[in-house]
Design a protein around this motif. Structure first.
Motif, PDB file in Angstrom:
ATOM      1  N   ALA A  67       1.462  -1.528  -9.483  1.00 53.61           N
ATOM      2  CA  ALA A  67       2.314  -0.750 -10.377  1.00 53.61           C
ATOM      3  C   ALA A  67       2.624   0.636  -9.825  1.00 53.61           C
ATOM      4  O   ALA A  67       3.766   1.111  -9.913  1.00 53.61           O
ATOM      5  CB  ALA A  67       1.644  -0.627 -11.746  1.00 53.61           C
ATOM      6  N   GLU A  68       1.637   1.302  -9.256  1.00 59.85           N
ATOM      7  CA  GLU A  68       1.845   2.676  -8.821  1.00 59.85           C
ATOM      8  C   GLU A  68       2.764   2.764  -7.601  1.00 59.85           C
ATOM      9  O   GLU A  68       3.628   3.648  -7.530  1.00 59.85           O
ATOM     10  CB  GLU A  68       0.504   3.348  -8.516  1.00 59.85           C
ATOM     11  N   ASN A  69       2.617   1.882  -6.638  1.00 56.14           N
ATOM     12  CA  ASN A  69       3.510   1.914  -5.477  1.00 56.14           C
ATOM     13  C   ASN A  69       4.954   1.657  -5.882  1.00 56.14           C
ATOM     14  O   ASN A  69       5.882   2.308  -5.371  1.00 56.14           O
ATOM     15  CB  ASN A  69       3.045   0.895  -4.433  1.00 56.14           C
ATOM     16  N   VAL A  70       5.136   0.748  -6.809  1.00 58.97           N
ATOM     17  CA  VAL A  70       6.486   0.469  -7.302  1.00 58.97           C
ATOM     18  C   VAL A  70       7.005   1.652  -8.112  1.00 58.97           C
ATOM     19  O   VAL A  70       8.177   2.041  -8.002  1.00 58.97           O
ATOM     20  CB  VAL A  70       6.485  -0.828  -8.131  1.00 58.97           C
ATOM     21  N   ARG A  71       6.137   2.252  -8.940  1.00 55.31           N
ATOM     22  CA  ARG A  71       6.569   3.394  -9.750  1.00 55.31           C
ATOM     23  C   ARG A  71       7.001   4.563  -8.875  1.00 55.31           C
ATOM     24  O   ARG A  71       8.042   5.195  -9.124  1.00 55.31           O
ATOM     25  CB  ARG A  71       5.448   3.846 -10.689  1.00 55.31           C
ATOM     26  N   PHE A  72       6.243   4.869  -7.839  1.00 55.98           N
ATOM     27  CA  PHE A  72       6.598   5.975  -6.953  1.00 55.98           C
ATOM     28  C   PHE A  72       7.970   5.736  -6.319  1.00 55.98           C
ATOM     29  O   PHE A  72       8.818   6.640  -6.254  1.00 55.98           O
ATOM     30  CB  PHE A  72       5.564   6.129  -5.842  1.00 55.98           C
ATOM     31  N   ALA A  73       8.189   4.514  -5.831  1.00 53.78           N
ATOM     32  CA  ALA A  73       9.467   4.198  -5.185  1.00 53.78           C
ATOM     33  C   ALA A  73      10.612   4.250  -6.195  1.00 53.78           C
ATOM     34  O   ALA A  73      11.717   4.723  -5.876  1.00 53.78           O
ATOM     35  CB  ALA A  73       9.392   2.816  -4.538  1.00 53.78           C
ATOM     36  N   THR A  74      10.374   3.783  -7.414  1.00 59.88           N
ATOM     37  CA  THR A  74      11.409   3.802  -8.449  1.00 59.88           C
ATOM     38  C   THR A  74      11.788   5.235  -8.807  1.00 59.88           C
ATOM     39  O   THR A  74      12.977   5.547  -9.014  1.00 59.88           O
ATOM     40  CB  THR A  74      10.915   3.045  -9.696  1.00 59.88           C
ATOM     41  N   GLN A  75      10.799   6.104  -8.902  1.00 61.05           N
ATOM     42  CA  GLN A  75      11.083   7.510  -9.185  1.00 61.05           C
ATOM     43  C   GLN A  75      11.969   8.124  -8.105  1.00 61.05           C
ATOM     44  O   GLN A  75      12.926   8.851  -8.406  1.00 61.05           O
ATOM     45  CB  GLN A  75       9.768   8.281  -9.300  1.00 61.05           C
ATOM     46  N   MET A  76      11.685   7.823  -6.850  1.00 59.52           N
ATOM     47  CA  MET A  76      12.483   8.394  -5.768  1.00 59.52           C
ATOM     48  C   MET A  76      13.849   7.739  -5.671  1.00 59.52           C
ATOM     49  O   MET A  76      14.842   8.403  -5.367  1.00 59.52           O
ATOM     50  CB  MET A  76      11.736   8.271  -4.438  1.00 59.52           C
ATOM     51  N   ALA A 107       3.104  -4.908  -2.683  1.00 61.83           N
ATOM     52  CA  ALA A 107       3.564  -3.691  -3.358  1.00 61.83           C
ATOM     53  C   ALA A 107       4.380  -2.823  -2.410  1.00 61.83           C
ATOM     54  O   ALA A 107       5.421  -2.262  -2.796  1.00 61.83           O
ATOM     55  CB  ALA A 107       2.370  -2.912  -3.894  1.00 61.83           C
ATOM     56  N   LYS A 108       3.921  -2.683  -1.164  1.00 58.95           N
ATOM     57  CA  LYS A 108       4.663  -1.890  -0.183  1.00 58.95           C
ATOM     58  C   LYS A 108       6.010  -2.546   0.139  1.00 58.95           C
ATOM     59  O   LYS A 108       7.028  -1.848   0.290  1.00 58.95           O
ATOM     60  CB  LYS A 108       3.835  -1.722   1.090  1.00 58.95           C
ATOM     61  N   ALA A 109       6.024  -3.845   0.226  1.00 60.96           N
ATOM     62  CA  ALA A 109       7.277  -4.544   0.512  1.00 60.96           C
ATOM     63  C   ALA A 109       8.269  -4.362  -0.630  1.00 60.96           C
ATOM     64  O   ALA A 109       9.471  -4.141  -0.402  1.00 60.96           O
ATOM     65  CB  ALA A 109       6.998  -6.029   0.755  1.00 60.96           C
ATOM     66  N   GLU A 110       7.789  -4.435  -1.859  1.00 55.30           N
ATOM     67  CA  GLU A 110       8.674  -4.236  -3.007  1.00 55.30           C
ATOM     68  C   GLU A 110       9.183  -2.802  -3.055  1.00 55.30           C
ATOM     69  O   GLU A 110      10.366  -2.562  -3.347  1.00 55.30           O
ATOM     70  CB  GLU A 110       7.940  -4.576  -4.303  1.00 55.30           C
ATOM     71  N   ALA A 111       8.302  -1.856  -2.760  1.00 59.06           N
ATOM     72  CA  ALA A 111       8.723  -0.452  -2.734  1.00 59.06           C
ATOM     73  C   ALA A 111       9.799  -0.228  -1.686  1.00 59.06           C
ATOM     74  O   ALA A 111      10.777   0.507  -1.914  1.00 59.06           O
ATOM     75  CB  ALA A 111       7.522   0.445  -2.461  1.00 59.06           C
ATOM     76  N   ALA A 112       9.658  -0.862  -0.535  1.00 60.52           N
ATOM     77  CA  ALA A 112      10.664  -0.735   0.524  1.00 60.52           C
ATOM     78  C   ALA A 112      12.016  -1.246   0.047  1.00 60.52           C
ATOM     79  O   ALA A 112      13.063  -0.629   0.301  1.00 60.52           O
ATOM     80  CB  ALA A 112      10.212  -1.505   1.766  1.00 60.52           C
ATOM     81  N   GLY A 113      12.002  -2.375  -0.659  1.00 62.31           N
ATOM     82  CA  GLY A 113      13.262  -2.931  -1.160  1.00 62.31           C
ATOM     83  C   GLY A 113      13.942  -2.018  -2.158  1.00 62.31           C
ATOM     84  O   GLY A 113      15.176  -1.877  -2.160  1.00 62.31           O
ATOM     85  N   ILE A 114      13.170  -1.372  -3.016  1.00 63.25           N
ATOM     86  CA  ILE A 114      13.727  -0.449  -4.016  1.00 63.25           C
ATOM     87  C   ILE A 114      14.397   0.741  -3.336  1.00 63.25           C
ATOM     88  O   ILE A 114      15.518   1.138  -3.685  1.00 63.25           O
ATOM     89  CB  ILE A 114      12.614   0.021  -4.970  1.00 63.25           C
ATOM     90  N   LEU A 115      13.721   1.313  -2.362  1.00 63.29           N
ATOM     91  CA  LEU A 115      14.277   2.474  -1.660  1.00 63.29           C
ATOM     92  C   LEU A 115      15.484   2.083  -0.808  1.00 63.29           C
ATOM     93  O   LEU A 115      16.466   2.831  -0.723  1.00 63.29           O
ATOM     94  CB  LEU A 115      13.201   3.104  -0.776  1.00 63.29           C
TER      95      LEU A 115
END
Length: 365
Positions: A67-76, A107-115
Motif C-alpha cells: 500500500a505505501e509504495n503505491v500511495r507514494f507513487a500515486t501522490q507524485m 509493489a515497486k513494479a506497480e509504482a513504476a507503472g503509475i509514474l
C-alpha cells in the motif's frame, strides 16, 4: 539545476543530493506518505529539471509494503499531472526485485507503472532505474544493507557473523546517484555492479578493518575495494581519528612515517600556509585524502554534508598525527599558530583537472 527529490533525507537521497552538488545543482525535497502536502509538493515540482522518486517502503507487513509504495507513487503522479511546468524527466529509483514476484517487487513494479503513465500524459521522459543492493557511506546499520551492519560492527570492535551466505549484486550509492541524476546513464548495467557473497563481503571488510586500525590504507587499487573502504571508514569516524604517528628524534633531527598504502596509485603534495589562513572548504565523493601537519599548529575542521555539527582536531608538528578526510564531508585546515604551517597531503588518485572530485563546500555555513 533544480531537482525535485522524494526520500531526500534517506540513505540514497543523501547520496543523490551530494552528487547533485558536484553538478552545481540543488534538490527540492518532497515528503510523501503522511507528510505529503499537495500544495508544497506542487511548488517544489514546478519548474524542476527532473523529478527523482526515491521514497519507498521495503519493511513492514505485506499490506504496508504494497500500500505505501503505491500511495507514494500515486501522490507524485497526481502532482505531476497538476503541475503547470512539470519536469521534463521523471526518474524512478526502482529495484531489480521488481520482477521477482515478491510483495515488495510487485509493489515497486506497480509504482513504476503509475509514474510512467503520469509522465506520458505530460510528455515527460520516464526513466525506470532498476537498482541492486546498495552500499555506501552512512547507511543505517541493521536496516539499509548488510554492508552497513558489518562496517558498523567492525568499526566498533564487534565480531559480525554470517547467517545466510547468499550471493549479492552490489552497487555503491554514489554510482546509483549518478544514474538517477543523469550523470552516468539510465541503466544499472556495467562495471558499477559487483557480485560477491555475504561471507566474501565480510572477509573483505574484516581485512580493511585490520589494516586501517594500524593507521594504514588498505589495497584500494580497484574501484570496489576503494568504495568498500570509504564505506567502512564512515563508521570509524570520528572514533578512529586522528591516526597517531610515531616520531623518532635524535641529534640529527626527527623522522616519522606519514602513510603506508597497500595498493593503488597515489599522489603526495606539500604546502605552506601563513598564520590565520585556511585551505580546503571542499568535499570529495570518492577520493581518499590524508592531512599530516609537519611543522606548526593547525585546526582541521570537518562537517558531514547537509548537517550542522563541525568536528575539529587541533594538531601540531611536534606531536604528529594524520587525519583522513571522510568522503562526503566538507573539510579545511587552518593555521592557528604564529609561524608558517607545513602540511603534507596524500590522495589515492592522481589529480585530474577534468574530473577533480573536489567540490566547493564551506565547512562553516
Amino acid at each position: 539545476m533544480q531537482v525535485a527529490v522524494t526520500g531526500a533525507h534517506g540513505f540514497l537521497g543523501w547520496h543523490t543530493r551530494g552528487a547533485l552538488r558536484e553538478l552545481g545543482g540543488e534538490s527540492r525535497s518532497i515528503p510523501v506518505g503522511d507528510g505529503f502536502d499537495a500544495a508544497k509538493a506542487l511548488s517544489a515540482l514546478n519548474g524542476s529539471a527532473r523529478l527523482i522518486h526515491i521514497a519507498g517502503v521495503n519493511r513492514g507487513s505485506d499490506l504496508e509494503v504494497q500500500a505505501e509504495n503505491v500511495r507514494f507513487a500515486t501522490q507524485m503522479a497526481s502532482t505531476i499531472l497538476q503541475a503547470d511546468a512539470p519536469p521534463p524527466v521523471v526518474v524512478f529509483a526502482n529495484s531489480t526485485q521488481a520482477t521477482n514476484g515478491s510483495v515488495y517487487g510487485n509493489a515497486k513494479a506497480e509504482a513504476a507503472g503509475i509514474l510512467e503513465a503520469a509522465a506520458a500524459k505530460v510528455g515527460a521522459e520516464f526513466l525506470d532505474v532498476c537498482l541492486p543492493n546498495l552500499f555506501g557511506e552512512h547507511g543505517r546499520p541493521f536496516y539499509n544493507a548488510v554492508t552497513a551492519t558489518f562496517s558498523h560492527m567492525l568499526a566498533h570492535g564487534q565480531s559480525p557473523t554470517v547467517a545466510d551466505d547468499k550471493h549479492l549484486t552490489l552497487m555503491h550509492a554514489q554510482d546509483a546517484a549518478d544514474l538517477l541524476i543523469g550523470a552516468g546513464g539510465d541503466t544499472c548495467e556495467g562495471d558499477t555492479e559487483v557480485h560477491e557473497s555475504v561471507g566474501g563481503l565480510l572477509a573483505r571488510l574484516t581485512d580493511i578493518d585490520a589494516v586501517y586500525r594500524r593507521g594504514e590504507i588498505p589495497d584500494v587499487s580497484r574501484k570496489f575495494e576503494r568504495d568498500l573502504f570509504n564505506t567502512y571508514r564512515s563508521y570509524a569516524f570520528p572514533e578512529q581519528a586522528p591516526v597517531r604517528l610515531t616520531r623518532h628524534s635524535d641529534s640529527r633531527g626527527s623522522f616519522f612515517e606519514i602513510i603506508r598504502s597497500h595498493g593503488g596509485c597515489g599522489q603526495s603534495s606539500f604546502s605552506t600556509t601563513e598564520p590565520g589562513i585556511s585551505r580546503g572548504d571542499h568535499f570529495h565523493r570518492r577520493k581518499i585524502e590524508r592531512f599530516t601537519v609537519l611543522a606548526g599548529t593547525a585546526t582541521i575542521s570537518l562537517r558531514k554534508l547537509f548537517t550542522d555539527e563541525v568536528f575539529e582536531f587541533r594538531v601540531t608538528g611536534d606531536e604528529p598525527v594524520a587525519v583522513d578526510m571522510p568522503t562526503m564531508w566538507s573539510h579545511k585546515i587552518t593555521n592557528t599558530g604564529p609561524d608558517p604551517l607545513y602540511t603534507s597531503f596524500w590522495t589515492n588518485d592522481i589529480f585530474n583537472p577534468q574530473v577533480p572530485d573536489t567540490i566547493a563546500e564551506a565547512v562553516q555555513k
